[in-house]
Design a protein around this motif. Structure first.
Motif, PDB file in Angstrom:
ATOM      1  N   LYS A 125       0.827  -1.220   0.000  1.00 35.47           N
ATOM      2  CA  LYS A 125       0.000   0.000   0.000  1.00 35.47           C
ATOM      3  C   LYS A 125       0.859   1.267   0.000  1.00 35.47           C
ATOM      4  O   LYS A 125       0.661   2.167  -0.815  1.00 35.47           O
ATOM      5  CB  LYS A 125      -0.933   0.024   1.229  1.00 35.47           C
ATOM      6  N   SER A 126       1.803   1.331   0.950  1.00 35.51           N
ATOM      7  CA  SER A 126       2.644   2.536   1.040  1.00 35.51           C
ATOM      8  C   SER A 126       3.513   2.684  -0.208  1.00 35.51           C
ATOM      9  O   SER A 126       3.714   3.802  -0.706  1.00 35.51           O
ATOM     10  CB  SER A 126       3.546   2.481   2.277  1.00 35.51           C
ATOM     11  N   THR A 127       4.003   1.561  -0.709  1.00 34.33           N
ATOM     12  CA  THR A 127       4.844   1.616  -1.913  1.00 34.33           C
ATOM     13  C   THR A 127       4.045   2.180  -3.089  1.00 34.33           C
ATOM     14  O   THR A 127       4.535   3.039  -3.824  1.00 34.33           O
ATOM     15  CB  THR A 127       5.383   0.213  -2.250  1.00 34.33           C
ATOM     16  N   ALA A 165      -2.880  10.010   1.218  1.00 39.88           N
ATOM     17  CA  ALA A 165      -2.886   9.879   2.675  1.00 39.88           C
ATOM     18  C   ALA A 165      -2.597   8.433   3.048  1.00 39.88           C
ATOM     19  O   ALA A 165      -3.378   7.539   2.727  1.00 39.88           O
ATOM     20  CB  ALA A 165      -4.237  10.321   3.220  1.00 39.88           C
ATOM     21  N   ASP A 166      -1.445   8.206   3.682  1.00 37.41           N
ATOM     22  CA  ASP A 166      -1.059   6.850   4.079  1.00 37.41           C
ATOM     23  C   ASP A 166      -1.527   6.597   5.508  1.00 37.41           C
ATOM     24  O   ASP A 166      -0.964   7.128   6.454  1.00 37.41           O
ATOM     25  CB  ASP A 166       0.460   6.697   3.957  1.00 37.41           C
ATOM     26  N   GLU A 167      -2.570   5.815   5.654  1.00 43.56           N
ATOM     27  CA  GLU A 167      -3.186   5.500   6.948  1.00 43.56           C
ATOM     28  C   GLU A 167      -3.394   6.744   7.819  1.00 43.56           C
ATOM     29  O   GLU A 167      -2.894   6.826   8.939  1.00 43.56           O
ATOM     30  CB  GLU A 167      -2.352   4.446   7.684  1.00 43.56           C
ATOM     31  N   PRO A 168      -4.183   7.690   7.299  1.00 44.98           N
ATOM     32  CA  PRO A 168      -4.338   8.974   8.003  1.00 44.98           C
ATOM     33  C   PRO A 168      -5.031   8.862   9.352  1.00 44.98           C
ATOM     34  O   PRO A 168      -4.964   9.790  10.150  1.00 44.98           O
ATOM     35  CB  PRO A 168      -5.184   9.808   7.035  1.00 44.98           C
TER      36      PRO A 168
HETATM   37 MG   LIG Z   1       2.197   1.128   4.813  1.00 48.60          MG
END
Ligand SMILES: [Mg+2]
Ligand SMILES: Nc1ncnc2c1ncn2[C@@H]1O[C@H](COP(=O)(O)OP(=O)(O)OP(=O)(O)O)[C@@H](O)[C@H]1O
Length: 227
Positions: free
Chosen positions: A46-48, A167-170
């Motif tokens: 996900k973050s990648t 937004a990464d896991e906001p």
């Molecule tokens: Mg992540």
């Protein structure tokens, strides 16, 4: 209209002699104005994927078209220019500058773009009102609650009218209710400004607010995409 079109993107990380395939053949189109959630287990990429969309990292292979032009061919400076002009970022840990006030934090991206003072003041005040923090403009981040800090980060991401907010896991550092309020605020701004939002989450309650859910598993898009 497509804001982002990803074709066959792969991302491999090399750690010592090992290779980790973080993303494996991602094809994805993101339409202007979409409110898209990326979900999947820890380590699924996900973050990648957000970092590729955000021009923070480049794919190992494949192409990424941002508003029609291939960003995988651009230099570091050109990528930085796109990040500053076209993208807004919201982080799990808020990432506000502790020595700056709320107003100064929100204004910061406009400084980087060398926006004139009058316009900076006008835009900063307008977005602070929209996130309900005008009364806290001269506070420091340490004087705010987690939900309020994330509102500052949202205002900072939107102040420059970006094409996409990532937004990464906001909501990962917020309680459920505050997290839901934050997502509702993001959705309200998405509707009002027609800004595209792409966010990752583990929270099923938050996934419900998405227009579309993209599920990753082992670096690939899993199953059917729900709309
Ligand atoms: Mg992540
Ligand atoms: N900079 C890096 N160097 C080496 N490996 C990396 C790097 N970044 C990510 N990875 C690896 O790539 C894979 C995908 O990681 P990623 O951070 O994208 O997952 P994620 O879905 O965001 O997970 P989480 O839900 O825990 O945040 C993992 O196996 C991870 O260890």
């Amino acid at each position: 209209m497509e804001v982002v079109k990803i074709n066959g993107a792969c991302k491999t990380f090399r750690v010592d002699r090992n290779e980790v395939k973080a993303l494996n053949g991602i094809d994805l189109s993101i339409n202007a104005g979409e409110f898209l959630a990326i979900v999947g287990p820890s380590g699924s990429g996900k973050s990648t994927l957000l970092n590729l969309i955000g021009c923070i990292e480049r794919p190992t292979s494949g192409t990424i078209l941002f508003e029609g032009s291939d960003v995988t061919r651009l230099s570091e400076d050109e990528l930085a220019e796109i990040r500053s002009a076209k993208l807004g970022f919201i982080f799990q840990t808020f990432n506000l500058l502790p020595v700056l006030t709320v107003r100064e934090n929100v204004e910061y991206p406009l400084h980087l773009r060398k926006t004139a003072k009058d316009e900076r003041d006008k835009k900063t005040l307008a977005i602070l009102k929209e996130v309900g923090l005008e009364a806290h403009a001269s506070h420091k981040p340490s004087e705010l609650s987690g939900g309020q800090r994330q509102r500052v980060a949202i205002a900072r991401a939107l102040v420059g009218a970006p094409s996409i907010v990532l937004a990464d896991e906001p909501t990962a550092n917020l309680d459920l209710k505050t997290g839901e309020d934050i997502l509702k605020l993001m959705k309200e701004l998405n509707r009002k400004h027609r800004t595209t939002f792409v966010f990752s989450t583990h929270d099923p309650k938050i996934m419900k607010l998405a227009d579309r859910i993209l599920e990753l598993r082992d670096g690939e898009i899993a199953g059917k995409q729900c709309t």
